[in-house]
Each structure stands twice: as structure tokens, then as C-alpha cells.
Write a protein that holds these residues in place. Sequence first.
Motif, PDB file in Angstrom:
ATOM      1  N   LEU A   1     -15.244   5.433  -0.798  1.00  0.00           N
ATOM      2  CA  LEU A   1     -16.171   6.267   0.352  1.00  0.00           C
ATOM      3  C   LEU A   1     -16.956   7.361  -0.472  1.00  0.00           C
TER       4      LEU A   1
ATOM      5  N   ASP B   1      -9.467   7.035   1.022  1.00  0.00           N
ATOM      6  CA  ASP B   1      -8.805   6.616   2.066  1.00  0.00           C
ATOM      7  C   ASP B   1      -7.828   7.496   2.529  1.00  0.00           C
TER       8      ASP B   1
ATOM      9  N   ARG C   1       1.010  -1.173  -0.020  1.00  0.00           N
ATOM     10  CA  ARG C   1       0.105   0.007   0.010  1.00  0.00           C
ATOM     11  C   ARG C   1       0.756   1.187   0.048  1.00  0.00           C
TER      12      ARG C   1
ATOM     13  N   ARG D   1      -6.460  -2.299   3.168  1.00  0.00           N
ATOM     14  CA  ARG D   1      -6.601  -3.251   1.857  1.00  0.00           C
ATOM     15  C   ARG D   1      -5.536  -2.586   0.750  1.00  0.00           C
TER      16      ARG D   1
ATOM     17  N   ARG E   1     -10.761   1.177   7.288  1.00  0.00           N
ATOM     18  CA  ARG E   1     -10.703  -0.413   6.879  1.00  0.00           C
ATOM     19  C   ARG E   1     -10.328  -0.376   5.512  1.00  0.00           C
ATOM     20  N   SER E   2     -10.374   0.664   4.597  1.00  0.00           N
ATOM     21  CA  SER E   2      -9.938   0.619   3.303  1.00  0.00           C
ATOM     22  C   SER E   2      -8.371   0.723   3.355  1.00  0.00           C
TER      23      SER E   2
ATOM     24  N   ASP F   1     -14.158   3.933   8.121  1.00  0.00           N
ATOM     25  CA  ASP F   1     -14.288   3.205   6.680  1.00  0.00           C
ATOM     26  C   ASP F   1     -12.915   3.725   6.126  1.00  0.00           C
TER      27      ASP F   1
ATOM     28  N   SER G   1      -7.500  -2.373  -4.402  1.00  0.00           N
ATOM     29  CA  SER G   1      -8.727  -2.673  -4.117  1.00  0.00           C
ATOM     30  C   SER G   1      -9.427  -1.888  -2.815  1.00  0.00           C
ATOM     31  N   ALA G   2      -8.857  -0.675  -2.777  1.00  0.00           N
ATOM     32  CA  ALA G   2      -9.439   0.315  -1.812  1.00  0.00           C
ATOM     33  C   ALA G   2     -11.005   0.369  -1.842  1.00  0.00           C
ATOM     34  N   LEU G   3     -11.509   0.895  -0.700  1.00  0.00           N
ATOM     35  CA  LEU G   3     -12.962   1.011  -0.904  1.00  0.00           C
ATOM     36  C   LEU G   3     -13.370   2.474  -1.563  1.00  0.00           C
TER      37      LEU G   3
END
Length: 268
Positions: A237, A181, A48, A229, A225-226, A222, A233-235
Amino acid sequence: MNRPALPPRELRSYLEELVHRTRAVCGPRLVGVLAVGSLALGDYRHGRSDVDVTVVTDPALPRTALPELAGALAHPALPCPAAGLELVVYPADFAARPSGAAGYLLDLNTGPALPERISYDPRDAPPFWYVLDRSLAHQCGLPLFGGPVREVVAAPERADVLAALRASVREHADGEGHVADNRVLNGCRSVVYCRTGRWVAKRAAAEAVAASEETFRPLVADALRSFARPRESALALPRPAVRDFLAWVAERVDEAARAAGTGGAPTG
């Protein structure tokens, strides 16, 4: 969080080779090499995080050495095991004094997940990235070669750091080219700096903001959490929530600038 005594195991051989190649190119003109960013703060996340490195050289280093150094360190000539390498070279006389300018001799971005960039002209980029990196370097840079970091890199003035933070918040508010994120967590770190005058790891900053700001607690959770990863594959938001959060961060930076007597909102 205590500053790490050594780089993470996954990066040690890479950083050793980076220093070896830098010494081979710069010779006796090399003053220091230090890790900054997440490595210095003990918050590097393999897969990351980028590797952030500052190199300081004697001003008499021949300018012809800079393209040679860039070629020696660029991925894949030197395969980067992290998401990318962000390396900046400064002349020692510039690095040793406080400044709000970019001031670099070489700015190299390279790596498997980082767009390639090589610049030899500090007018090519806004100065705020470099001011923030030098501020962090002075506080907690991790030496890889050379003398004590604080004798090599000066701390920028607080007014210049706050101006750089305000410009950074504007950049992240635009969102282009930044993972959501990371935009939120950088905002958290900016707020903690404004409150304490200290740089802390993104996760520690997020925990501090979540503890004190109930309104933003779900968004920050959130983002954390992202951040756990891989980058690809980041979330996603919610954009309005991120926008509102960064507007709040900008207000905190402006408040800190007024308290410091810099005359209102910094201009970057």
C-alpha cells in the motif's frame, strides 16, 4: 456481528489439544482459557490470522510450571495450523481487576509465520497490547475452559484503553514488522472503538470508516483486498497514504481522550 459460539472448524482440534495440555500442566490451578482477537470477533481468516488465547491461573501456580507450559504449547511441539499462536497467561487476581499494566506471567508467540518469543517478565514489552486484548476479552472473549469470561477478566478503564490505542497507533505508524493492510485495518478498528466504545472485526470497522470518510475510502478498499490474501502475498500500500491515515486515526483517539476527560493525548 454476533460472537461465534464455536471456533472455526480448522482450529477446533488444535484448540482442544491446547486446552488439554494447559490443564495437564496447570491442574487445579487453571481458572480459564479463552480465545480473543479475530476468533472472538468472528473474523478469523485461515492462513492470515493468528490464534490469540488468554489463560488465567491461580496466583499460586508454581512459576516452574510456566516454562513447562511454554514448551508444551510451542510450535512445532504442538503444530499450529494458523499463522501463529499468541498466548498470554495472567494470574487471576490481576486479571479480575481493571489495570493499564501488562501484568502477565507468560507471553508466548510461536508458529510457522510468527517470530518465536517467550517472556516471563511483563517489563519486557509495552503494556498497550495486553490492555487492548483484555478489553476485547471482557467484551467478547470466547470461553474454551472455565467460567463466564466477565467474571475472569475485568475491563480496563476507558482512559487506559484510549492510552493503549494511542500507543498502538504510534507502533503501527512506525510500520516496522507490520503488514500494511493490518496497520490500516487496526486503525479502522481504533476509530470505531473511539466512536462506539465497542470492539468490532477489522472488516466491519473498515466498512464503517470507508462509508463515513470519503478521503480514505480508496486506501481502506485496497487494505481489505490485501487482507483477503495470504500474509506472504499481501499488497504493498502507498506509504504516504498509510502515514496520513494513521495520523488522522491518532487525532481521533486524542479527541476521544479529551472527551473522556483524560487531559489530552494519551501517553501509552
